[in-house]
Scaffold this motif. Structure first.
Motif, PDB file in Angstrom:
ATOM      1  N   PHE A 174      10.048   4.818   5.389  1.00 15.34           N
ATOM      2  CA  PHE A 174       8.600   5.045   5.457  1.00 15.34           C
ATOM      3  C   PHE A 174       8.351   6.473   5.944  1.00 15.34           C
ATOM      4  O   PHE A 174       8.763   6.843   7.044  1.00 15.34           O
ATOM      5  N   ILE A 175       7.682   7.256   5.100  1.00 16.22           N
ATOM      6  CA  ILE A 175       7.544   8.693   5.314  1.00 16.22           C
ATOM      7  C   ILE A 175       6.075   9.022   5.613  1.00 16.22           C
ATOM      8  O   ILE A 175       5.181   8.685   4.830  1.00 16.22           O
ATOM      9  N   ASP A 176       5.844   9.669   6.740  1.00 18.47           N
ATOM     10  CA  ASP A 176       4.489  10.029   7.139  1.00 18.47           C
ATOM     11  C   ASP A 176       4.088  11.367   6.502  1.00 18.47           C
ATOM     12  O   ASP A 176       4.895  12.298   6.386  1.00 18.47           O
TER      13      ASP A 176
ATOM     14  N   THR B  46       1.231   7.224   4.682  1.00 19.03           N
ATOM     15  CA  THR B  46       2.637   6.803   4.681  1.00 19.03           C
ATOM     16  C   THR B  46       3.008   6.348   3.275  1.00 19.03           C
ATOM     17  O   THR B  46       2.234   5.642   2.623  1.00 19.03           O
ATOM     18  N   ILE B  47       4.174   6.771   2.813  1.00 15.71           N
ATOM     19  CA  ILE B  47       4.701   6.276   1.548  1.00 15.71           C
ATOM     20  C   ILE B  47       6.072   5.659   1.780  1.00 15.71           C
ATOM     21  O   ILE B  47       6.770   5.997   2.747  1.00 15.71           O
ATOM     22  N   GLN B  48       6.459   4.755   0.888  1.00 12.16           N
ATOM     23  CA  GLN B  48       7.771   4.099   0.976  1.00 12.16           C
ATOM     24  C   GLN B  48       8.672   4.602  -0.144  1.00 12.16           C
ATOM     25  O   GLN B  48       8.335   4.525  -1.315  1.00 12.16           O
TER      26      GLN B  48
ATOM     27  N   PHE C 223       4.868  12.946  -7.436  1.00 15.61           N
ATOM     28  CA  PHE C 223       4.129  11.691  -7.500  1.00 15.61           C
ATOM     29  C   PHE C 223       2.643  11.938  -7.275  1.00 15.61           C
ATOM     30  O   PHE C 223       2.243  12.966  -6.712  1.00 15.61           O
ATOM     31  N   VAL C 224       1.828  10.976  -7.726  1.00 13.64           N
ATOM     32  CA  VAL C 224       0.379  11.065  -7.564  1.00 13.64           C
ATOM     33  C   VAL C 224      -0.114   9.798  -6.868  1.00 13.64           C
ATOM     34  O   VAL C 224      -0.012   8.695  -7.429  1.00 13.64           O
ATOM     35  N   PRO C 225      -0.624   9.904  -5.653  1.00 13.48           N
ATOM     36  CA  PRO C 225      -1.158   8.728  -4.955  1.00 13.48           C
ATOM     37  C   PRO C 225      -2.370   8.155  -5.685  1.00 13.48           C
ATOM     38  O   PRO C 225      -3.191   8.899  -6.229  1.00 13.48           O
TER      39      PRO C 225
ATOM     40  N   LYS D 134       0.826  -1.206   0.000  1.00 13.98           N
ATOM     41  CA  LYS D 134       0.000   0.000   0.000  1.00 13.98           C
ATOM     42  C   LYS D 134       0.860   1.256   0.000  1.00 13.98           C
ATOM     43  O   LYS D 134       0.542   2.252  -0.673  1.00 13.98           O
ATOM     44  N   GLU D 135       1.945   1.227   0.758  1.00  8.60           N
ATOM     45  CA  GLU D 135       2.808   2.408   0.863  1.00  8.60           C
ATOM     46  C   GLU D 135       3.483   2.765  -0.468  1.00  8.60           C
ATOM     47  O   GLU D 135       4.071   3.841  -0.606  1.00  8.60           O
TER      48      GLU D 135
END
Length: 549
Positions: free
Chosen positions: A107-109, A76-78, A68-70, A38-39
């Motif tokens: 892992f970035i919040d 959280t992204i990795q 980037f585009v979620p 998911k991250e």
């Protein structure tokens, strides 16, 4: 390359990729790197890498700005960066973000909204891994040229681009808006990276920054630094810009050796379609390692020799007619760089087609027989050890047979099609249809079946998903000659050609015994130069049988 063919160990030969797997136990680190968690559910749009390289300290520092585009709301992204490298800070909209590290993942919040472009600037520094024997293992190469100047390069396929710069280190995502690469190096040296040269700037601190811009999507592992006392020459050939960067004292040798680029481009553009990165130009860059398919900046270290460092991999003599690194690594521009496997387990999509491009070039220049002589000569390197396709989701490549077993598989499929006009049309349309796309084995197989009108999935499955190649078995039963396939795939029914009584006959064996209309084996010859198979006679072997396993 961490896992080489036995032949490679004995001869010093390898194929320019750091193979990772084999029989191994997978760890959480493998899953973090290889899986689409998911991250990682975001689409990278653009990277802007801006770093300084200190050759004396073997130290780098700088930043990567990531647009980037979620694909869903993410808290959280990795982003990946090897754990020996320091995270200095991560900034979003002027604010520092909280992060934690686990193995080589960061892992970035944050608050990243679905379908909304976001940006982080990732500042980092450290001493990147130094390769012990690039390109077989990944890392930086720090060497000196013959004049004592620093000569530095990167090679990180397989090991991972995140060993030296922060990115989403998975083959499934390339920045569709391209990438800028700005690298500051000590005055007197030049950095050559991917794409077009955009200018240089003296920073006033003993360093000059060299700016490069990539327009097309690019594989992370293709992003490269090449630092040295380079000189440039080049030309425009049939509308394509050809640029060459070589060490100053090798200029005249390079002008002669690199003439091969023109007939190669003629061949590849005829067979595979237009060079897929025309907007970014084509470059060869001399490197202190053997070579790598760095997109639009192909690494060249073959010492200006024909063959593979002066040797013929096929043992046929044909491989000494051309420069292996120029041909093989440029073939990757179509297969690997333009058409990219989503998971590293499907690396055969890169290596099998590229190894086959060696045969294609040979045939373009010296004819069909020379091409067949070459591709069949490479069969001695096939190990049939483990399946070519690796394990998905854990950053695992399969067998090194992805190179020449894969090429021989494609040569076999060509002869199954049995219509060269149709075969070359399929190969070119495949390259053009999937240009700049991320694909899977299923995509490739489905396309070849559709375009050929043939049932090819059992063939691909046998060669890619099992260690063994099919065995064509014969047995004399009274006056009758029986034949069948011994294969792992259920309902395996690949056609094969034989010569009997001076005539070519197409057999359509299955896994059940069939009867050959003509009897006797003494004049039977299986066309093994066109079909990569084993042949076995059950019972006493007749005197004249050819191609017995």
């Amino acid at each position: 390359m961490k896992k080489l063919l036995l032949f490679a160990f004995l001869t010093g030969f390898s194929l320019n990729a750091q193979l990772l797997s084999g029989d191994r136990t997978y760890t959480k680190a493998d899953t973090l790197r290889g899986s689409l968690r998911k991250e990682r559910n975001f689409d990278v749009r653009k990277y802007r890498l801006n770093i300084t390289v200190n050759p004396t300290e073997k130290f780098i520092f700088g930043s990567n700005s990531i647009d980037f585009v979620p694909q869903e709301n993410l808290t959280t992204i990795q982003i990946d960066l090897f754990d020996n490298m320091k995270v200095d800070s991560i900034i979003n909209n002027g604010k520092k973000l909280v992060y934690k590290r686990e193995f080589n993942a960061v892992f970035i919040d944050g608050n990243f909204q679905k379908d909304t472009k976001s940006n982080i600037v990732f500042y980092y520094s450290g001493n990147p891994i130094v390769a012990k024997r690039a390109p077989w293992d990944g890392g930086f190469v720090f060497k000196k040229d013959n004049n004592g100047n620093d000569w530095i390069a990167t090679a990180c396929q397989g090991t991972g681009a995140s060993l030296w710069w922060p990115n989403k280190d998975h083959q499934s995502d390339e920045p569709e808006e391209g990438m800028s690469v700005k690298v500051a190096v000590p005055n007197g040296l030049m950095n050559v990276s991917n794409g077009r040269f955009k200018g240089k700037k003296d920073l006033g601190n003993g360093y000059t920054r060299w700016d490069w811009e990539v327009i097309n999507p690019i594989n992370n592992y293709d992003v490269a630094l090449n630092i040295g006392d380079y000189v440039h020459f080049g030309e425009t050939y049939k509308g394509l810009d050809l640029d060459y960067y070589v060490l100053r004292y090798n200029l005249e040798k390079a002008k002669v050796q690199f003439e091969e680029v023109k007939p190669m481009m003629d061949c590849f553009q005829e067979k595979f379609g237009e060079y897929p990165f025309k907007e970014d130009s084509f470059k060869l860059v001399e490197t202190p390692h053997l070579g790598m398919e760095h997109q639009s900046a192909v690494a060249y270290g073959n010492q200006y020799k024909k063959g593979y460092l002066g040797s013929d991999l096929s043992g046929s003599g044909v491989g000494l007619k051309w420069d292996f690194i120029i041909i093989h690594e440029t073939g990757h521009e179509w297969f690997g760089n333009s058409i990219t496997a989503s998971d590293i387990a499907d690396m055969w999509i890169h290596e099998s087609f590229t190894s086959y491009s060696e045969n294609v070039y040979t045939e373009c220049r010296w004819g069909y027989e020379a091409g067949q002589k070459y591709v069949n000569g490479t069969g001695k390197m096939v190990q049939n050890d483990i399946p070519i396709i690796g394990d998905y989701g854990v950053n695992s490549e399969g067998s090194g047979d992805m190179y020449y077993k894969g090429a021989l598989m494609l040569n076999t499929i060509r002869h199954i099609v049995d219509n060269d006009e149709k075969w070359w049309k399929i190969l070119r349309s495949y390259s053009e249809h999937f240009k700049h796309q991320i694909v899977t084995t299923k995509d490739v197989v489905t396309y070849f079946e559709k375009e050929s009108g043939l049932r090819l999935k059992p063939v691909f499955d046998q060669y890619l998903r099992y260690a063994d190649i099919p065995i064509l078995e014969f047995q004399q039963n009274g006056k009758n000659l029986l034949y069948r396939w011994k294969a792992d795939v259920d309902n395996f029914d690949m056609p094969v050609d034989i010569i009997q009584e001076g005539k070519e006959v197409r057999l359509k064996p299955s896994k059940s015994w069939k009867k050959l209309k003509r009897t006797g084996l003494n004049d039977l010859k299986v066309k093994r130069s066109e079909f990569f198979i084993k042949v076995k006679y059950l019972g006493a072997s007749p005197r004249g049988i050819k191609g017995k396993a």
